[in-house]
Design a protein around this motif. Sequence first.
Motif, PDB file in Angstrom:
ATOM      1  N   LEU A 273       0.908  -1.230  -0.297  1.00 45.92           N
ATOM      2  CA  LEU A 273       0.060  -0.458  -0.002  1.00 45.92           C
ATOM      3  C   LEU A 273       1.141   1.475  -0.431  1.00 45.92           C
ATOM      4  O   LEU A 273       0.240   2.300  -0.580  1.00 45.92           O
ATOM      5  CB  LEU A 273      -0.687  -0.139   1.453  1.00 45.92           C
ATOM      6  N   LEU A 274       2.143   1.566   0.585  1.00 42.83           N
ATOM      7  CA  LEU A 274       2.682   2.622   1.215  1.00 42.83           C
ATOM      8  C   LEU A 274       3.595   2.843  -0.489  1.00 42.83           C
ATOM      9  O   LEU A 274       3.240   3.772  -1.081  1.00 42.83           O
ATOM     10  CB  LEU A 274       4.026   2.413   1.942  1.00 42.83           C
ATOM     11  N   ALA A 275       3.773   1.667  -1.369  1.00 40.80           N
ATOM     12  CA  ALA A 275       4.679   1.585  -2.295  1.00 40.80           C
ATOM     13  C   ALA A 275       4.069   2.183  -3.348  1.00 40.80           C
ATOM     14  O   ALA A 275       4.221   2.970  -3.994  1.00 40.80           O
ATOM     15  CB  ALA A 275       5.510  -0.148  -2.488  1.00 40.80           C
ATOM     16  N   ILE A 276       1.934   1.705  -3.513  1.00 47.51           N
ATOM     17  CA  ILE A 276       1.513   2.506  -4.733  1.00 47.51           C
ATOM     18  C   ILE A 276       1.032   4.125  -3.813  1.00 47.51           C
ATOM     19  O   ILE A 276      -0.499   4.325  -4.916  1.00 47.51           O
ATOM     20  CB  ILE A 276       0.372   1.610  -4.954  1.00 47.51           C
ATOM     21  N   GLY A 277       1.503   4.560  -2.819  1.00 48.36           N
ATOM     22  CA  GLY A 277       0.516   5.766  -2.679  1.00 48.36           C
ATOM     23  C   GLY A 277      -0.447   5.201  -2.152  1.00 48.36           C
ATOM     24  O   GLY A 277      -1.483   6.489  -1.806  1.00 48.36           O
ATOM     25  N   ALA A 278      -0.797   4.279  -1.189  1.00 45.09           N
ATOM     26  CA  ALA A 278      -2.955   4.231  -0.793  1.00 45.09           C
ATOM     27  C   ALA A 278      -2.256   4.740   0.801  1.00 45.09           C
ATOM     28  O   ALA A 278      -1.031   3.855   1.067  1.00 45.09           O
ATOM     29  CB  ALA A 278      -3.278   3.090  -1.438  1.00 45.09           C
ATOM     30  N   ASP A 279      -3.194   4.994   1.623  1.00 50.68           N
ATOM     31  CA  ASP A 279      -3.012   4.627   2.480  1.00 50.68           C
ATOM     32  C   ASP A 279      -3.072   3.347   3.033  1.00 50.68           C
ATOM     33  O   ASP A 279      -3.542   2.209   2.989  1.00 50.68           O
ATOM     34  CB  ASP A 279      -4.206   5.650   3.262  1.00 50.68           C
ATOM     35  N   LEU A 280      -3.155   3.420   4.645  1.00 51.39           N
ATOM     36  CA  LEU A 280      -2.837   2.091   5.490  1.00 51.39           C
ATOM     37  C   LEU A 280      -4.149   1.865   5.965  1.00 51.39           C
ATOM     38  O   LEU A 280      -4.992   2.860   6.453  1.00 51.39           O
ATOM     39  CB  LEU A 280      -2.003   1.635   6.660  1.00 51.39           C
ATOM     40  N   PRO A 281      -4.636  -0.065   6.113  1.00 56.14           N
ATOM     41  CA  PRO A 281      -5.815   0.261   6.792  1.00 56.14           C
ATOM     42  C   PRO A 281      -5.773   1.075   7.830  1.00 56.14           C
ATOM     43  O   PRO A 281      -5.223   0.899   9.145  1.00 56.14           O
ATOM     44  CB  PRO A 281      -6.330  -1.226   6.694  1.00 56.14           C
ATOM     45  N   LYS A 282      -7.300   1.351   8.841  1.00 53.54           N
ATOM     46  CA  LYS A 282      -7.201   2.054  10.016  1.00 53.54           C
ATOM     47  C   LYS A 282      -6.961   1.101  10.865  1.00 53.54           C
ATOM     48  O   LYS A 282      -6.467   1.176  12.120  1.00 53.54           O
ATOM     49  CB  LYS A 282      -8.633   2.675  10.253  1.00 53.54           C
ATOM     50  N   LYS A 283      -7.626  -0.039  11.081  1.00 58.98           N
ATOM     51  CA  LYS A 283      -7.575  -0.868  12.162  1.00 58.98           C
ATOM     52  C   LYS A 283      -7.124  -2.478  11.522  1.00 58.98           C
ATOM     53  O   LYS A 283      -8.192  -3.198  10.903  1.00 58.98           O
ATOM     54  CB  LYS A 283      -8.429  -0.600  12.685  1.00 58.98           C
ATOM     55  N   LEU A 284      -6.521  -2.992  12.218  1.00 56.92           N
ATOM     56  CA  LEU A 284      -6.238  -4.277  11.839  1.00 56.92           C
ATOM     57  C   LEU A 284      -6.910  -5.103  12.899  1.00 56.92           C
ATOM     58  O   LEU A 284      -6.746  -5.655  14.188  1.00 56.92           O
ATOM     59  CB  LEU A 284      -4.471  -4.920  11.133  1.00 56.92           C
ATOM     60  N   TYR A 285      -7.599  -6.410  13.055  1.00 57.16           N
ATOM     61  CA  TYR A 285      -7.730  -7.233  13.576  1.00 57.16           C
ATOM     62  C   TYR A 285      -8.409  -8.705  14.106  1.00 57.16           C
ATOM     63  O   TYR A 285      -8.362  -9.561  13.282  1.00 57.16           O
ATOM     64  CB  TYR A 285      -9.616  -6.789  14.072  1.00 57.16           C
ATOM     65  N   ILE A 286      -7.211  -9.023  14.719  1.00 57.57           N
ATOM     66  CA  ILE A 286      -6.841 -10.454  14.676  1.00 57.57           C
ATOM     67  C   ILE A 286      -7.022 -11.011  15.409  1.00 57.57           C
ATOM     68  O   ILE A 286      -6.926 -11.761  17.160  1.00 57.57           O
ATOM     69  CB  ILE A 286      -4.999 -10.116  15.203  1.00 57.57           C
ATOM     70  N   HIS A 287      -7.720 -12.241  15.103  1.00 57.26           N
ATOM     71  CA  HIS A 287      -8.713 -13.365  16.617  1.00 57.26           C
ATOM     72  C   HIS A 287      -7.918 -14.547  15.949  1.00 57.26           C
ATOM     73  O   HIS A 287      -7.062 -14.852  15.461  1.00 57.26           O
ATOM     74  CB  HIS A 287     -10.742 -13.803  15.453  1.00 57.26           C
ATOM     75  N   GLY A 288      -8.068 -15.064  16.959  1.00 57.91           N
ATOM     76  CA  GLY A 288      -7.193 -16.216  17.823  1.00 57.91           C
ATOM     77  C   GLY A 288      -7.548 -17.570  16.683  1.00 57.91           C
ATOM     78  O   GLY A 288      -7.983 -17.469  16.257  1.00 57.91           O
ATOM     79  N   PHE A 289      -7.369 -18.833  17.011  1.00 55.23           N
ATOM     80  CA  PHE A 289      -8.117 -19.939  16.854  1.00 55.23           C
ATOM     81  C   PHE A 289      -9.165 -20.607  17.703  1.00 55.23           C
ATOM     82  O   PHE A 289      -9.011 -20.402  19.159  1.00 55.23           O
ATOM     83  CB  PHE A 289      -6.348 -21.237  16.457  1.00 55.23           C
ATOM     84  N   ILE A 290      -9.820 -21.955  17.310  1.00 51.51           N
ATOM     85  CA  ILE A 290     -10.765 -22.098  17.698  1.00 51.51           C
ATOM     86  C   ILE A 290     -10.257 -24.245  18.291  1.00 51.51           C
ATOM     87  O   ILE A 290      -9.572 -24.398  17.045  1.00 51.51           O
ATOM     88  CB  ILE A 290     -11.914 -22.183  17.487  1.00 51.51           C
ATOM     89  N   SER A 291     -10.417 -24.172  19.332  1.00 52.65           N
ATOM     90  CA  SER A 291      -9.658 -25.868  19.510  1.00 52.65           C
ATOM     91  C   SER A 291     -11.330 -26.783  19.713  1.00 52.65           C
ATOM     92  O   SER A 291     -12.224 -25.383  20.335  1.00 52.65           O
ATOM     93  CB  SER A 291      -8.476 -25.425  20.363  1.00 52.65           C
TER      94      SER A 291
END
Length: 484
Positions: A273-291
């Motif tokens: 994104l930086l390389a094409i001159g676009a903004d970064l996402p505002k938030k990245l939400y990372i969920h865990g795994f389910i066992s």
Amino acid sequence: MPKTYYVTTSIPYANANPHIGFAMELIQADVLARYARQQGHEVIFSTGTDEHGSKIYEKAQENGVDPRDLTNEMSQTFRSLSDMIDISNNRFIRTTDEKHETGAQKIWEKLKKDIYKSTYEGLYCVGCEEFVTATTAKENNNICPHHQKPYQSLKEENYFFKLSAYAEKIQKAIEDNSFELLPASRRNEILRMIEGGLEDISVSRPSNKLPWGVPVPGDESQVMYVWFEALMNYITVLDFPDGADFSNYWPADVQVIGKDIIRFHTTIWPAMLLAIGADLPKKLYIHGFISIKNQKISKSIGNVVHPQEVIDIFGVDPLRYYLLRHIPSSSDGDFTWQALHNAYTNELANDLGNAVQRTAVMVNKYLDGSADNDSPTTHDTSAYHEALERCQFDRALEEVWKQARGLNQYIDEQQPWQVAKQDDREHLEQILQHQVASMLQIAELLEPLLPHTAKRIQEIFTADVIRPPETTLFPRVETDILPS
Ligand SMILES: [Zn+2]
């Protein structure tokens, strides 16, 4: 124009059937989309399937089918999953869509100043579709821990992307939260990974070895590396670069991903994104795994739980409820049929279902089904809103349940059935109006999370004549029908 809101899930690799872990990701993103719509935003909610690469190509060859037929079929199973669990996405991108393929080539052209040709010599896991460094290979005794297969050595001419040039900028964006990582507990580990510097990465494969991919523009002998190309879906779906959707909706408000693809989404994707001159996402939400019963979900163990099984027994909202509330939003979590049954009985049926039932019965009996529900309730909902802003779905539901339990407690204390005997109509009306207003507030808070349930509660308490529903919201489920 109203404020726009853009949320994505990752696009799963279309070589296996979706399981409950991806259902959770869809549901989490769905909550954010519904919540944004409720706030009056124009929403694009995108999901889809990742369909190129050697795993798909090899599987198609094994089965003696065209990779396109294989991906048509697999992609359909993911669409069906979305329908099954009431996902409100309004975009579904396939990386074999023409729109994506031409978009990916346009992005490649814009990345060209950061792309160079070189020889890749090293190790690769076909299962992961991932190049591995010598250090990683050594740590793993040359066997991929995810696939239990030795790494293949590769020597080939590839294009490389100057990921190294962007490490500092990405680090800064994470540090100043312009690219916010949630839950915050994952932030340090990711920063440490980036602080050590990032190496340039190979971003293409020779098309004579792997014909199933998007051709590199101007060089038919190479196709784009599947991961690199798949990440582009988040903006090709918005018709990057010239589409109105791209200018109106990018940067994404939240991108929802699983913890296994953190590296791609916190290094390669922001660098692109930086390389094409676009903004970064505002938030990245990372969920865990389910066992499942504390064991990793695996076909060979035979413990795969399909969302349809859960729905057949409990319905869609109980599945959503369990995944949103009982799988912690900030870490891994466990699924068992017994825990689901407990949550269903104690929380959905007893806490919420009873509050609905009691209130409807009493309004019907004591006020002939008519309670003025214009009186606003004053319960503080700031903790609920803050939780959803931070993708803490478990906490948001906790806040709703505080209200449901509070309402039951209010009924127990006020004892409207006693007040009815005392012939104090005004006091009785006050109590029951408060109950109805509380129910409607609960329904409003539940709308993004449990849409069916919210709608049923609204229908009951906004009817001309309030009466208890013919079937209770959460009918009894016997434990003996649960899978063992
Ligand atoms: Zn692997």
